[in-house]
Design a protein around this motif. Structure first.
Motif, PDB file in Angstrom:
ATOM      1  N   LYS A  45      81.400 107.093 -30.177  1.00  0.00           N
ATOM      2  CA  LYS A  45      80.778 107.023 -28.859  1.00  0.00           C
ATOM      3  C   LYS A  45      81.699 107.556 -27.765  1.00  0.00           C
ATOM      4  N   ARG A  46      82.748 108.256 -28.175  1.00  0.00           N
ATOM      5  CA  ARG A  46      83.635 108.922 -27.226  1.00  0.00           C
ATOM      6  C   ARG A  46      83.423 110.427 -27.319  1.00  0.00           C
ATOM      7  N   SER A  47      83.775 111.163 -26.277  1.00  0.00           N
ATOM      8  CA  SER A  47      83.675 112.618 -26.324  1.00  0.00           C
ATOM      9  C   SER A  47      84.444 113.145 -27.527  1.00  0.00           C
ATOM     10  N   TRP A  48      83.910 114.162 -28.174  1.00  0.00           N
ATOM     11  CA  TRP A  48      84.558 114.738 -29.357  1.00  0.00           C
ATOM     12  C   TRP A  48      85.939 115.294 -29.021  1.00  0.00           C
ATOM     13  N   THR A  49      86.187 115.581 -27.750  1.00  0.00           N
ATOM     14  CA  THR A  49      87.483 116.146 -27.340  1.00  0.00           C
ATOM     15  C   THR A  49      88.593 115.109 -27.331  1.00  0.00           C
ATOM     16  N   GLN A  50      88.261 113.838 -27.431  1.00  0.00           N
ATOM     17  CA  GLN A  50      89.247 112.772 -27.277  1.00  0.00           C
ATOM     18  C   GLN A  50      89.892 112.328 -28.594  1.00  0.00           C
ATOM     19  N   PHE A  51      89.482 112.925 -29.711  1.00  0.00           N
ATOM     20  CA  PHE A  51      90.077 112.559 -30.994  1.00  0.00           C
ATOM     21  C   PHE A  51      89.843 113.683 -31.995  1.00  0.00           C
ATOM     22  N   GLU A  52      90.518 113.619 -33.122  1.00  0.00           N
ATOM     23  CA  GLU A  52      90.445 114.652 -34.143  1.00  0.00           C
ATOM     24  C   GLU A  52      89.538 114.215 -35.300  1.00  0.00           C
ATOM     25  N   PRO A  53      88.940 115.170 -36.019  1.00  0.00           N
ATOM     26  CA  PRO A  53      88.057 114.803 -37.125  1.00  0.00           C
ATOM     27  C   PRO A  53      88.773 114.083 -38.258  1.00  0.00           C
ATOM     28  N   GLY A  54      90.111 114.248 -38.324  1.00  0.00           N
ATOM     29  CA  GLY A  54      90.869 113.554 -39.353  1.00  0.00           C
ATOM     30  C   GLY A  54      90.838 112.046 -39.203  1.00  0.00           C
ATOM     31  N   GLU A  55      90.429 111.560 -38.026  1.00  0.00           N
ATOM     32  CA  GLU A  55      90.316 110.119 -37.798  1.00  0.00           C
ATOM     33  C   GLU A  55      88.988 109.572 -38.305  1.00  0.00           C
ATOM     34  N   LEU A  56      88.124 110.461 -38.799  1.00  0.00           N
ATOM     35  CA  LEU A  56      86.797 110.074 -39.257  1.00  0.00           C
ATOM     36  C   LEU A  56      86.661 110.272 -40.762  1.00  0.00           C
ATOM     37  N   SER A  57      85.568 109.780 -41.310  1.00  0.00           N
ATOM     38  CA  SER A  57      85.291 109.983 -42.733  1.00  0.00           C
ATOM     39  C   SER A  57      83.792 110.124 -42.950  1.00  0.00           C
TER      40      SER A  57
END
Length: 279
Positions: A60-72
């Motif tokens: 629920k944060r802008s995609w610019t605020q984190f990297e895809p490596g933090e997701l799964s």
């Protein structure tokens, strides 16, 4: 998958109604319906919902605020789809419906289906092999009746998803378009671009009523954005201005081969690019 969430609506076609998921799953192999396989595929959608839960705060944060490596899992697909738009206002949730549809459609194709249509609340993932074809209708407004245009697809078109955004949709819009329907290689990308292009249709007009998203829905993923609550009658000049804003961005992304095309509807006016895709 528990049968209480599933309804068979035809040969090789099931409706899944589970929590926020309202999905029609249709699959066949060389013309033979695959009802049992569609039933198994419904579990893929439920699994996507389960894996998304622990990641919602980040999504629920802008995609610019984190990297895809933090997701799964499916969340990575969602992040990648919104990144493709280069729209900093979007969160990965802008591609959630399309990403879920893609996951289910990909699984069915991997199991041998040659024709797959997964409609997740109006966003449709399409998988066509060999000589398979299909037709998809485009509605002039979300929740309306009848089709204004028809898209004829074959396996060689490279179109894997169609998604629509605009006024009256399940999510907020910042724009004034009644509908923006996007065709892309994947449903997730189509979903993200439909949201972004619909947002780009905003114009400053006394006919447009807007409000802060968080005051309308405290759980929204875009709490600090002004969103459209209603749109009155626009002037012909305002309609033209809105259309042109969206068309400029649309042409740029089609020319870059990021999306395949889109059709736009606003108060009786409609435009498509490229026009050859729509009839």
């Amino acid at each position: 998958m528990d049968s209480q969430w599933l309804t068979e609506v035809g040969p090789g076609k099931l409706f899944l109604d589970y929590g926020p998921i309202s999905m029609v799953i249709a699959a066949s192999r060389d013309g033979e319906p695959l009802t049992a396989l569609c039933r198994d595929a419904s579990q893929i959608a439920v699994d996507c919902l389960t894996e998304l839960g622990p990641q919602l705060k980040l999504l629920k944060r802008s995609w610019t605020q984190f990297e895809p490596g933090e997701l799964s899992g499916v969340a990575v697909t969602m992040w990648q789809a919104v990144q493709a738009t280069a729209d900093n206002d979007l969160t990965p949730m802008a591609a959630v419906a399309g990403a879920f549809a893609d996951k289910v459609a990909d699984w069915l194709q991997q199991q041998g289906a040659t024709k797959v249509l997964v409609n997740n609340g109006g966003d449709v993932a399409i998988r066509l092999l060999a000589d398979e074809t299909t037709k998809v209708g485009v509605m002039p407004e979300i929740g309306g009746e009848g089709f204004s245009k028809l898209v004829r697809l074959t396996s060689g078109d490279g179109i894997g998803g169609i998604a629509t955004s605009g006024l009256g949709g399940r999510s907020f819009t910042c724009g004034v378009m009644e509908s923006v329907t996007v065709l892309a290689k994947s449903c997730a990308v189509a979903d993200a671009f439909a949201t972004s292009l619909a947002n780009a249709s905003y114009i400053d007009s006394s006919a447009v009523v807007r409000g802060l998203a968080r005051l309308i829905d405290p759980d929204t993923d875009i709490p600090d954005l002004m969103v459209t609550e209603s749109v009155g009658r626009l002037t012909p000049q305002e309609v033209q201005q809105s259309m042109q804003q969206v068309l400029t961005r649309l042409r740029d992304n089609v020319d870059k081969r990021i999306i395949k095309g889109a059709t736009l509807h606003l108060q009786g006016a409609n435009r498509s690019y490229p026009e050859a895709l729509f009839s």
